[in-house]
Write an enzyme that holds these catalytic residues in place. Structure first.
Site, short mmCIF file in Angstrom:
data_model
loop_
_atom_site.label_atom_id
_atom_site.label_comp_id
_atom_site.label_asym_id
_atom_site.label_seq_id
_atom_site.Cartn_x
_atom_site.Cartn_y
_atom_site.Cartn_z
N SER A 68 39.51 49.60 33.11
CA SER A 68 40.31 49.53 34.39
C SER A 68 41.65 49.81 34.25
O SER A 68 42.03 50.20 35.12
CB SER A 68 40.24 47.81 34.48
N GLU A 88 77.44 81.67 -16.94
CA GLU A 88 76.33 82.52 -17.10
C GLU A 88 76.69 83.98 -17.20
O GLU A 88 75.93 84.83 -17.96
CB GLU A 88 75.67 82.50 -15.85
#
Length: 683
Positions: free
Chosen positions: A365, A94
């Site tokens: 319950s 690069e």
């Protein structure tokens, strides 16, 4: 008159002198202008920038549950944690002059400008790494002169504000490598399943070639093109002096082992739990959406992925395929820590994201243990008797309440608390709340961890007020802990992208109930799985001591219960007002609970419910409620708070009015005596 003409040489020298003066003056002006520009750029702050980072959610064992990035998968790491090979490969291809220029490579720029002018179009790129970073951080990708000028100025600013290594670090964490991978770390994990610091020369050269054309040079897209680009990178590294030709040749010949890529959408792990985590992060801990998604957070959770998978598999197996609307919720917690180990909020997340583990339903319950804990702390004992028969209750100045037992089955006789819990007798429960007052039961529920609104009415005893499975499970954790409440925890720690701890949760225990009363209740709740108990149907699937309570309404089926190591609540029902058949569909909650508990604890040995100091055990004749003798036909082992046990002996079965000989209470009751007759240890 004779005209004297100036010699050409003198005239040339005069003009040269003027030109030199003008050149020097221009050079000084340009230098001064450049100095002013540099001073100006140095004084100006760089534009604000936010680098999106991937947030990671971890299970309790460190396994990744999820990554959040919305298309930008990025993990920022320091330069030292990136392979030098990848850094060198990137510079070589690069920007070979990266360490020599100050943001702009003028020679490269002039060459590119010449090519562009000759062809009257922008053909040649000349951007340095610094310029590329400036473009990626602050600008668009438009190929205009205006953008080029801004890019150059910003590149100079970056060079003035940061060192070369700092610029490299930002660049290596910013560039795009394809497949939603931004930065070296995400790329290394995406392509090779490893950290960026562990990349080889061959892998680094392959990765460094991708940013030029992520969709073109991706090895997943075209491996041959990726290898060809790798060779270009390796040769560039040789020219830059980073490696030798022999190293380049060896690297190119090295086999590339790519991470296997699943092209199909993977099944999400614990999706309801992950939604719950997102809700906690934003609403409990106050972390905004942007930070949650893009802040690079590390969220450590309590989820046990093995238990979670077992829960999901068992639910998928047990729930009938021909009833797709029948829904389920499951919550499992470690009672010692409050850690949520598994959470299922429905049978198919792709069809419904509604988390039923947090939805409000009537527990029926399954609420009764809260009632009975209040009773045991207010004068009741396991032998307290009440008559089970149809009863009309009056409350609030003349209001009436007429509860019924399931199937209208009544003992039509006095029963004790153990029998009431075992058979889930509603009359006994409402008589108990009538004796205590509903408000006292509301207060008890609050102490155990129920936060939802509860109505202080007689029907509360039968679970008519709405609670969530998570809430109910939290209350059962308190019971399992013998009266110590522990807060539910789903997130143990949240770290930001820098490793700073934002949130840390540790177990917090608070004594809210008497340990003796709680231990007595646990023993009574074990009877639910004995013959005649409402949970006995699934007792054969269990090979360890358990305690719990079933619950049912017209629309809900529950089983909440625990061992000393794990507390689990299962709910089964429909989202809309569709009734649940208790015999077939209601049974499924019990089946899921039993199979999950046994599977989840498969690798752990059975554990006892131990008794605290202050508890005594005696044999009781259940018919008379008195101390059993050797002649009583059906003695049962009961536990009491010391001083509340019966003192009289049963004389109903004595021959010829003999003096009663009591059965000696066991000093250390065996495993199966503690459990009851339904459970026996394996040989």
């Amino acid at each position: 008159m004779e005209v004297i003409r100036e010699a050409p040489l003198l005239r040339y020298l005069r003009w040269a002198k003027k030109f030199i003066k003008l050149f020097i003056l221009s050079l000084l002006c340009c230098s001064f202008a450049a100095l002013l520009l540099i001073l100006y750029l140095r004084s100006q702050p760089l534009p604000a920038v936010s680098i999106n980072q991937t947030t990671t959610i971890y299970a309790s064992n460190g396994e990744v549950l999820d990554t959040l990035h919305r298309g930008q998968n990025r993990f920022v790491v320091p330069l030292k944690d990136i392979s030098p090979f990848l850094v060198q490969a990137t510079i070589a291809i690069e920007d070979r002059s990266f360490h020599k220029h100050y943001g702009i490579d003028w020679l490269r720029l002039a060459r590119a400008a010449y090519v562009d002018v000759i062809h009257m179009e922008k053909r040649q790129g000349a951007s340095t790494i610094t310029q590329q970073l400036a473009r990626n951080l602050y600008l668009s990708m438009d190929k205009t002169w205006e953008r080029k000028i801004k890019e150059a100025l910003l590149a100079i600013q970056l060079e003035l504000n940061y060192s070369k290594d700092e610029i490299l670090e930002m660049y290596m964490n910013q560039i795009y490598y394809g497949h939603s991978a931004y930065g070296a770390q995400a790329a290394a994990q995406t392509y090779f399943g490893k950290d960026a610091k562990d990349l080889t020369l061959a892998e680094s050269a392959l990765l460094a070639g991708i940013p030029k054309g992520p969709s073109y040079y991706s090895p997943y897209v075209d491996f041959d093109k990726a290898k060809s680009r790798q060779q270009v990178i390796l040769q560039a590294m040789v020219r830059s002096g980073y490696i030798t030709p022999e190293q380049a040749e060896q690297a190119y010949a090295e086999p590339i082992k790519l991470k296997e890529r699943n092209t199909e959408a993977a099944a999400e792990q614990a999706p309801y739990f992950r939604d719950y985590i997102a809700n906690l992060v934003k609403n409990k801990y106050g972390i905004d959406e942007e930070t949650f998604i893009h802040g690079g957070l590390k969220i450590h959770t309590t989820l046990d992925p093995v238990m979670q998978k077992k829960a999901e598999d068992i639910i998928a197996k047990v729930l009938p395929k021909d009833k797709p609307d029948l829904q389920v919720a499951l919550v499992a917690m470690d009672p010692a820590t409050g850690h949520i180990k598994a959470m299922v909020g429905g049978r198919d997340y792709t069809k419904s994201q509604y988390n039923r583990a947090l939805s409000m339903r009537q527990p029926g319950s399954a609420f009764k243990p809260i009632l009975y804990l209040a009773a045991l702390q207010n004068g009741f004992t396991p032998l307290t008797q009440m008559k089970s028969e149809p009863t009309v209750f009056t409350y609030d100045n003349g209001k009436t309440y007429i509860p019924k037992n399931f199937g209208e089955r009544y003992a039509h006789a006095y029963i004790n608390m153990r029998e009431a819990i075992k058979t889930s007798d509603n009359i006994y429960a409402v008589k108990t709340i009538d004796h205590l007052t509903p408000q006292k039961v509301v207060d008890q529920a609050r102490e155990l961890g129920i936060t939802s609104k509860l109505q202080a009415v007689p029907s509360l005893a039968l679970g008519t007020s709405l609670v969530s499975p998570l809430e109910l499970n939290t209350a059962y954790v308190t019971i399992a802990n013998k009266g110590e409440r522990v807060k539910p925890i789903a997130i143990t720690r949240i770290e930001d992208s820098q490793g700073n701890v934002l949130v840390e949760e540790k177990p917090e225990k608070t004594r809210v109930a008497d340990p003796v009363a709680s231990a007595l209740l646990i023993n009574l709740m074990q009877s639910v799985f004995e013959p005649g108990g409402t949970g006995h149907r699934v007792a054969g699937e269990l090979n360890r001591p358990v305690a719990g309570k079933t619950g049912s309404t017209d629309y809900d089926a529950w089983l909440s219960g625990f061992t000393p190591q794990l507390v689990t609540t299962v709910w089964v029902g429909y989202d809309k007002n569709q009734k649940v058949d208790d015999v077939t569909e209601g049974y499924l909650s019990k089946k899921i609970w039993a199979q999950f508990m046994e599977s989840a604890l498969k690798d752990q040995p059975p554990a006892l419910f131990d008794m605290p100091a202050g508890v005594v055990s005696v044999y009781i004749d259940p018919a008379s409620g008195k101390l059993a003798t050797e002649h009583c036909p059906n003695p049962q082992l009961f536990y009491f708070a010391k001083g509340t046990e019966p003192q009289e002996y049963c004389t109903d079965h004595l021959p010829n009015h003999e003096t009663p000989t009591p059965l000696p209470p066991p000093d250390t009751p065996s495993f199966w005596q503690r459990m009851g007759s339904w459970w026996k240890p394996t040989e």
